[in-house]
Design a protein around this motif. Structure first.
Motif, mmCIF file in Angstrom:
data_model
loop_
_atom_site.group_PDB
_atom_site.id
_atom_site.type_symbol
_atom_site.label_atom_id
_atom_site.label_comp_id
_atom_site.label_asym_id
_atom_site.label_seq_id
_atom_site.Cartn_x
_atom_site.Cartn_y
_atom_site.Cartn_z
ATOM 1 N N ARG A 169 0.825 -1.201 0.000
ATOM 2 C CA ARG A 169 0.000 0.000 0.000
ATOM 3 C C ARG A 169 0.868 1.264 0.000
ATOM 4 O O ARG A 169 0.638 2.193 -0.780
ATOM 5 C CB ARG A 169 -0.945 -0.006 1.204
ATOM 6 C CG ARG A 169 -1.910 1.164 1.224
ATOM 7 C CD ARG A 169 -2.956 1.015 2.312
ATOM 8 N NE ARG A 169 -3.771 -0.192 2.125
ATOM 9 C CZ ARG A 169 -4.829 -0.500 2.879
ATOM 10 N NH1 ARG A 169 -5.186 0.300 3.882
ATOM 11 N NH2 ARG A 169 -5.508 -1.601 2.647
ATOM 12 N N LEU A 170 1.872 1.305 0.855
ATOM 13 C CA LEU A 170 2.748 2.470 0.916
ATOM 14 C C LEU A 170 3.627 2.567 -0.325
ATOM 15 O O LEU A 170 3.826 3.659 -0.882
ATOM 16 C CB LEU A 170 3.617 2.413 2.173
ATOM 17 C CG LEU A 170 4.562 3.596 2.395
ATOM 18 C CD1 LEU A 170 3.786 4.893 2.582
ATOM 19 C CD2 LEU A 170 5.466 3.346 3.600
ATOM 20 N N ILE A 171 4.155 1.433 -0.783
ATOM 21 C CA ILE A 171 5.026 1.432 -1.958
ATOM 22 C C ILE A 171 4.269 1.911 -3.187
ATOM 23 O O ILE A 171 4.780 2.713 -3.983
ATOM 24 C CB ILE A 171 5.612 0.023 -2.177
ATOM 25 C CG1 ILE A 171 6.528 -0.351 -0.996
ATOM 26 C CG2 ILE A 171 6.369 -0.051 -3.489
ATOM 27 C CD1 ILE A 171 6.944 -1.804 -0.988
ATOM 28 N N ASP A 172 3.024 1.463 -3.343
ATOM 29 C CA ASP A 172 2.227 1.871 -4.500
ATOM 30 C C ASP A 172 1.830 3.344 -4.424
ATOM 31 O O ASP A 172 1.619 3.984 -5.465
ATOM 32 C CB ASP A 172 0.961 1.012 -4.600
ATOM 33 C CG ASP A 172 1.254 -0.410 -5.068
ATOM 34 O OD1 ASP A 172 2.394 -0.665 -5.516
ATOM 35 O OD2 ASP A 172 0.347 -1.260 -4.968
ATOM 36 N N ALA A 173 1.724 3.878 -3.227
ATOM 37 C CA ALA A 173 1.351 5.284 -3.075
ATOM 38 C C ALA A 173 2.487 6.220 -3.471
ATOM 39 O O ALA A 173 2.242 7.357 -3.881
ATOM 40 C CB ALA A 173 0.924 5.560 -1.637
#
Length: 227
Positions: A129-133
């Motif tokens: 989730r954080l990496i994709d954001a």
């Protein structure tokens, strides 16, 4: 055939102490804007402060506009107060999952309108989730010459393995822990009689040097800074 003189860059390597590659290069901000940086930290915050000082000195065309910590009593929070940098606490113990914590991080950094996020001693495993954001905008610093000695206690791993050279790596974050494209590394010799504490001190000194350079390179890859 030559194509003009080769640019001369300061070699910040230290004889018998550390070798850094690639060497720092001069970058300029695009237009009148500077990078807006968000930082994640869990511990003393020395890398966070080194990054902030690089911004304040003009070494890096950026501003640290938001620190997020997961430990309300960590040294990084105290440094942020002294430096006048906004700090938010997202204690991981108050979240039901890693994804829930990462969503809180995303929300905080989006409110601060950050361009890049730097994991400066963030002792939590991040999720997709954080990496994709923040695709290709999430930079981590790790105390080993990756891909060697991934994960926790990398310095102790190096000493146990009996290697004569270790160091530190700044890299873009991928889903697998301590992987992703490498931006900058500094090699540090392991000396006779080294303890985790003495070796860590020399490695951390190099981390403070390569992290601002890694942020420059990450921004350059995304055309946020121009050579």
């Amino acid at each position: 055939m030559g194509h003009g003189p080769t640019p001369v860059h300061q070699n910040v390597s230290e004889h018998n102490q550390a070798i850094q590659w690639p060497l720092p290069q001069e970058f300029q901000g695009s237009g009148e804007t500077c990078l807006r940086l968000g930082v994640l930290a869990s511990g003393s915050g020395s890398n966070f402060e080194a990054l902030a000082q690089a911004c304040q000195s003009g070494q890096l065309a950026a501003n640290v506009c938001q620190l997020v910590v997961n430990n309300p009593f960590c040294g990084a929070r105290e440094r942020a107060e002294r430096l006048g940098i906004p700090c938010i606490v997202h204690d991981h113990r108050g979240f039901s999952s890693r994804e829930a914590l990462d969503q809180a991080l995303i929300d905080s950094f989006r409110r601060a309108q950050v361009d890049l996020v730097v994991m400066a001693g963030w002792m939590r495993i991040v999720t997709e989730r954080l990496i994709d954001a923040f695709p290709e905008r999430l930079v981590n610093i790790h105390p080993s010459l990756l891909p060697s000695f991934r994960g926790a206690r990398a310095i102790e791993q190096a000493l146990s393995a009996g290697v004569r050279i270790t160091g530190c790596t700044a890299h873009l974050v991928s889903l697998e822990v301590d992987t992703g494209p490498i931006l900058v590394q500094a090699a540090v010799p392991v000396l006779d009689g080294d303890t985790p504490q003495t070796l860590a001190a020399r490695i951390h000194r190099q981390e403070h040097k390569i992290l601002p350079h890694a942020v420059q390179l990450a921004a350059h890859r995304l055309a946020l800074l121009s050579p």
